[in-house]
Design a protein around this motif. Structure first.
Motif, PDB file in Angstrom:
ATOM      1  N   ARG A  42      -5.234 -14.159  -1.536  1.00  0.00           N
ATOM      2  CA  ARG A  42      -5.851 -13.086  -0.857  1.00  0.00           C
ATOM      3  C   ARG A  42      -4.622 -11.888  -1.286  1.00  0.00           C
ATOM      4  O   ARG A  42      -5.220 -10.746  -1.671  1.00  0.00           O
ATOM      5  N   PHE A  43      -3.479 -12.300  -1.269  1.00  0.00           N
ATOM      6  CA  PHE A  43      -2.407 -11.268  -1.554  1.00  0.00           C
ATOM      7  C   PHE A  43      -2.340 -10.830  -3.029  1.00  0.00           C
ATOM      8  O   PHE A  43      -2.088  -9.663  -3.194  1.00  0.00           O
ATOM      9  N   LEU A  44      -2.459 -11.932  -3.749  1.00  0.00           N
ATOM     10  CA  LEU A  44      -2.567 -11.521  -5.339  1.00  0.00           C
ATOM     11  C   LEU A  44      -3.553 -10.682  -5.734  1.00  0.00           C
ATOM     12  O   LEU A  44      -3.754  -9.907  -6.422  1.00  0.00           O
ATOM     13  N   ILE A  45      -4.737 -11.013  -4.951  1.00  0.00           N
ATOM     14  CA  ILE A  45      -5.921 -10.048  -5.192  1.00  0.00           C
ATOM     15  C   ILE A  45      -5.767  -8.746  -4.931  1.00  0.00           C
ATOM     16  O   ILE A  45      -6.222  -7.704  -5.413  1.00  0.00           O
ATOM     17  N   ILE A  88      -4.852  -2.936  -6.208  1.00  0.00           N
ATOM     18  CA  ILE A  88      -3.844  -1.714  -6.199  1.00  0.00           C
ATOM     19  C   ILE A  88      -3.585  -1.274  -7.599  1.00  0.00           C
ATOM     20  O   ILE A  88      -3.475  -0.146  -7.978  1.00  0.00           O
ATOM     21  N   TRP A  89      -3.186  -2.458  -8.308  1.00  0.00           N
ATOM     22  CA  TRP A  89      -2.661  -2.035  -9.705  1.00  0.00           C
ATOM     23  C   TRP A  89      -3.994  -1.512 -10.511  1.00  0.00           C
ATOM     24  O   TRP A  89      -3.549  -0.686 -11.260  1.00  0.00           O
ATOM     25  N   LEU A  99       0.935  -1.201   0.006  1.00  0.00           N
ATOM     26  CA  LEU A  99      -0.006  -0.072  -0.052  1.00  0.00           C
ATOM     27  C   LEU A  99       0.904   1.165   0.224  1.00  0.00           C
ATOM     28  O   LEU A  99       0.633   2.090  -0.698  1.00  0.00           O
ATOM     29  N   PHE A 100       1.985   1.295   0.665  1.00  0.00           N
ATOM     30  CA  PHE A 100       2.838   2.395   0.931  1.00  0.00           C
ATOM     31  C   PHE A 100       3.486   2.651  -0.374  1.00  0.00           C
ATOM     32  O   PHE A 100       3.723   3.971  -0.770  1.00  0.00           O
ATOM     33  N   LYS A 101       3.980   1.656  -1.098  1.00  0.00           N
ATOM     34  CA  LYS A 101       4.592   1.899  -2.222  1.00  0.00           C
ATOM     35  C   LYS A 101       3.687   2.343  -3.372  1.00  0.00           C
ATOM     36  O   LYS A 101       4.117   3.348  -4.427  1.00  0.00           O
ATOM     37  N   TRP A 102       2.264   2.008  -3.399  1.00  0.00           N
ATOM     38  CA  TRP A 102       1.370   2.713  -4.250  1.00  0.00           C
ATOM     39  C   TRP A 102       1.169   4.173  -3.797  1.00  0.00           C
ATOM     40  O   TRP A 102       1.007   4.961  -4.750  1.00  0.00           O
ATOM     41  N   LEU A 103       1.137   4.447  -2.540  1.00  0.00           N
ATOM     42  CA  LEU A 103       0.797   5.992  -2.055  1.00  0.00           C
ATOM     43  C   LEU A 103       2.050   6.743  -2.382  1.00  0.00           C
ATOM     44  O   LEU A 103       1.713   7.954  -2.884  1.00  0.00           O
ATOM     45  N   GLU A 104       3.344   6.300  -2.604  1.00  0.00           N
ATOM     46  CA  GLU A 104       4.330   6.855  -3.101  1.00  0.00           C
ATOM     47  C   GLU A 104       4.124   7.442  -4.604  1.00  0.00           C
ATOM     48  O   GLU A 104       4.799   8.488  -4.886  1.00  0.00           O
ATOM     49  N   VAL A 105       3.583   6.828  -5.296  1.00  0.00           N
ATOM     50  CA  VAL A 105       3.291   7.332  -6.717  1.00  0.00           C
ATOM     51  C   VAL A 105       1.939   7.828  -7.020  1.00  0.00           C
ATOM     52  O   VAL A 105       1.531   8.328  -8.195  1.00  0.00           O
ATOM     53  N   TYR A 111       3.396  -1.208 -11.151  1.00  0.00           N
ATOM     54  CA  TYR A 111       2.223  -2.060 -11.006  1.00  0.00           C
ATOM     55  C   TYR A 111       1.612  -2.770 -12.032  1.00  0.00           C
ATOM     56  O   TYR A 111       0.829  -3.883 -11.946  1.00  0.00           O
ATOM     57  N   GLY A 112       1.895  -2.225 -13.437  1.00  0.00           N
ATOM     58  CA  GLY A 112       1.182  -2.722 -14.558  1.00  0.00           C
ATOM     59  C   GLY A 112       1.885  -4.394 -14.679  1.00  0.00           C
ATOM     60  O   GLY A 112       1.262  -5.232 -14.855  1.00  0.00           O
ATOM     61  N   ALA A 113       3.156  -4.481 -14.408  1.00  0.00           N
ATOM     62  CA  ALA A 113       3.966  -5.676 -14.497  1.00  0.00           C
ATOM     63  C   ALA A 113       3.414  -6.882 -13.472  1.00  0.00           C
ATOM     64  O   ALA A 113       3.068  -7.862 -13.706  1.00  0.00           O
ATOM     65  N   LEU A 114       3.610  -6.102 -12.327  1.00  0.00           N
ATOM     66  CA  LEU A 114       2.989  -7.203 -11.171  1.00  0.00           C
ATOM     67  C   LEU A 114       1.430  -7.467 -11.287  1.00  0.00           C
ATOM     68  O   LEU A 114       1.119  -8.628 -10.886  1.00  0.00           O
ATOM     69  N   GLY A 115       0.760  -6.557 -11.470  1.00  0.00           N
ATOM     70  CA  GLY A 115      -0.745  -6.849 -11.517  1.00  0.00           C
ATOM     71  C   GLY A 115      -0.949  -7.691 -12.878  1.00  0.00           C
ATOM     72  O   GLY A 115      -1.890  -8.747 -12.693  1.00  0.00           O
ATOM     73  N   PHE A 116      -0.211  -7.565 -14.028  1.00  0.00           N
ATOM     74  CA  PHE A 116      -0.374  -8.447 -15.077  1.00  0.00           C
ATOM     75  C   PHE A 116      -0.273 -10.043 -14.731  1.00  0.00           C
ATOM     76  O   PHE A 116      -0.942 -10.980 -15.145  1.00  0.00           O
TER      77      PHE A 116
END
Length: 436
Positions: free
Chosen positions: A144-147, A152-153, A30-36, A184-189
Motif C-alpha cells: 500500500r505504501f508503494l502504491i 503522489i508521483w 504527502l507533506f513532502k509533495w505539498l512542499e513542491v 518523485y520521478g526517481a522514487l515513483g519509477f
C-alpha cells in the motif's frame, strides 16, 4: 487457559497502533509533495510557522519523522525481545548515525553551528526514518505504501508536465519551461518496477502503473536531462538482471535503446554544437561537459586539502561556488557548483564519511538480497527494485550537484531495503513458531 487482553497484546503492536504509524508515514510523504506543489504552497507555509527560524529549517514532515521515530524507538525499548530480533539490522544504522554525529561536532568546531543543523537534519532524520520502516509489519503495509508513492508521483508529474500552461495557452515541454520534479520521478519509477513485476498485483493496478510509467518516460525524454535518463536505464537493467532476465536478451535490448538515445541526443545537441567554435565557447556555455570537468578538477583539489575528514558539514552550503579563468587578465567566469554530489560529499565529510554511507547501503543491499531468497514475488521484486535504485542513485549523484532530493532518494531506498528485510524476518519467525 484464556488469554487476557493484556497478555494477548503483549509483545506486539495493536492494529490501531499500526494504522497510526502508517498514517504518519503517509503524512510525511504527502507533506513532502505539498512542499513542491505550487497551488498548495500557501497552505504548506501556514503549516510551517517555524520554517527558517535561527538559520535552520525545520519542516512539518521533519517533526512527523521525529514523532514516528520516538514511537518506534520507544516500542523497541519496551520490548527487549525485539532488540535481539532487529539488532543485526540496526547495528550498521546505529554505527552510521554515530559517525554522523561525530561529523556534526567536527563541523561545529570548524565553523560554528550556522547552517550545519539545517543540512544535518536531513541526515539524522533520514537514519531515524530507516528505523521507522520497522513499522511495516507485513507485505500489505509495504504494498500500500508503494502504491501511495506512485499516486503522489503521478499527480506531481501530471502537474509538472501536463497541467501547467503558459500565457497565451501554450503548453511547453523541456528544460527551459517545465523542469520535472526529479525527486518523485526517481522514487515513483522504482516503486513502479516493484508493483509491475509482483504477481500479487491485479490487472487494473498494473495497467494504471504501466500508463503512469510510460508517461514518465515520455516526459523524461522531452525534458532532455542526461542524468535522470542514465539513472532510469541503469536501474531498469539491474532490476531485469536481478529478476532473472537473460544477459543476452538484456544486451540486445540495451543496444536498441542505446541507438535510439544516440539519435535523440544527436538531434537535441545539434543547435548547441553549431554554436561551439572554440574552447572559449565551451567556457561560456552553462552546464557544458567541459565546464563540469573543470569544476570537478577544482573541487577535487579542494577535497585534497583535507581528504580524511573533509571541510565540515554545511560548509559553503549545498552549492559550492566555483569559478574559472581561461587566460590571465580575463574576466573570471562563474560555473556554479560541480555537478557531482560525490565530490561535494568528499569535500564536506571526507573519505571516512563517504565510505561509511556507501558501506551502509552495501550492507543493507546484501542482507536484503539474502532475505528475499525463496520469498514471495512481491518482496523479491521490492528488494530488487531497491537495490537497482541504490545503484542508480550513485550514478545519478555523479552527474548532478548535491541537494535535498539526493538525501531523500538515498533514505527512501534504504528504508525500502529495511522494510524488505524486517518483513522477511518476521515471516521466517512466524513460520518457525508455527512449525514448532
Amino acid at each position: 487457559m484464556i488469554e487476557s487482553p493484556s497478555m494477548a497484546t503483549q509483545g506486539r503492536a495493536t492494529i490501531p497502533d499500526r494504522k497510526f504509524l502508517l498514517a504518519l508515514i503517509y503524512a510525511i510523504v504527502l507533506f513532502k509533495w505539498l512542499e513542491v506543489f505550487e497551488p498548495a504552497t500557501e497552505l504548506y507555509v501556514s503549516l510551517n510557522p517555524a520554517a527558517g527560524l535561527g538559520g535552520s529549517t525545520i519542516l512539518i514532515e521533519d517533526l512527523l519523522v521525529v514523532l514516528l521515530s520516538f514511537i518506534v524507538v520507544g516500542d523497541l525499548s519496551l520490548k527487549r525481545s525485539l532488540w535481539t530480533f532487529l539488532w543485526p539490522l540496526l547495528k550498521p544504522i546505529l554505527v552510521f548515525l554515530a559517525i554522523g554525529f561525530f561529523f556534526l561536532g567536527y563541523s561545529i568546531l570548524l565553523k560554528g553551528a550556522g547552517d550545519v543543523l539545517a543540512n544535518f537534519r536531513l541526515f539524522a532524520l533520514g537514519v531515524l526514518g530507516v528505523g521507522a520502516a520497522i513499522a511495516f509489519r507485513n507485505e500489505n503495509n509495504l504494498y500500500r505504501f508503494l502504491i501511495f508513492i506512485i499516486v503522489i508521483w503521478f499527480i506531481d508529474s501530471s502537474y509538472q508536465y501536463y497541467l501547467r500552461w503558459e500565457e497565451g495557452g501554450w503548453l511547453y515541454f523541456g528544460k527551459g519551461y517545465v523542469y520535472v520534479n526529479r525527486m518523485y520521478g526517481a522514487l515513483g519509477f522504482i516503486a513502479s518496477l516493484a508493483i509491475l513485476h509482483a504477481k500479487r498485483s491485479s490487472r487494473p493496478v498494473k495497467a494504471c502503473v504501466g500508463i503512469a510509467l510510460m508517461l514518465y518516460l515520455v516526459t523524461l525524454m522531452l525534458d532532455g536531462a542526461r542524468g535522470p535518463i542514465l539513472c532510469v536505464i541503469l536501474a531498469t537493467g539491474i532490476f531485469m538482471l536481478l529478476e532473472g532476465v537473460r544477459l543476452k536478451r538484456l544486451l540486445v535490448t540495451g543496444t536498441l535503446v542505446g541507438l535510439i538515445m544516440l539519435v535523440f541526443f544527436s538531434y537535441n545537441s545539434e543547435r548547441t554544437l553549431d554554436t561551439v567554435r572554440s574552447m572559449q565557447d565551451l567556457y561560456q556555455i552553462s552546464g557544458s561537459v567541459y565546464a563540469r570537468w573543470v569544476a570537478w578538477d577544482i573541487l577535487f583539489q579542494r577535497f585534497m586539502e583535507s581528504p580524511i575528514l573533509g571541510h565540515g558539514l554545511g560548509n559553503h552550503g549545498d552549492a559550492i561556488d566555483l569559478f574559472i579563468q581561461q587566460h590571465a587578465g580575463d574576466l573570471v567566469l562563474y560555473i556554479g557548483s560541480a555537478h557531482n554530489a560525490h565530490l561535494v560529499f568528499l569535500y564536506k565529510i571526507g573519505l571516512l564519511g563517504v565510505l561509511s554511507y556507501i558501506a551502509l547501503a552495501l550492507i543493507l543491499a546484501r542482507r536484503a538480497a539474502k532475505s528475499v531468497v525463496g520469498k514471495s514475488s512481491f518482496l523479491r521484486s521490492a528488494g530488487h527494485a531497491a537495490v537497482a535504485g541504490v545503484v542508480a542513485y550513485f550514478l545519478y549523484a555523479a552527474t548532478s550537484p548535491l541537494g535535498p532530493s539526493f538525501h531523500y532518494y538515498f533514505w527512501f531506498y534504504l528504508s525500502l531495503l529495511t522494510a524488505v528485510i524486517t518483513i522477511s524476518r518476521r515471516q521466517e519467525k512466524a513460520l518457525s513458531i508455527h512449525a514448532s
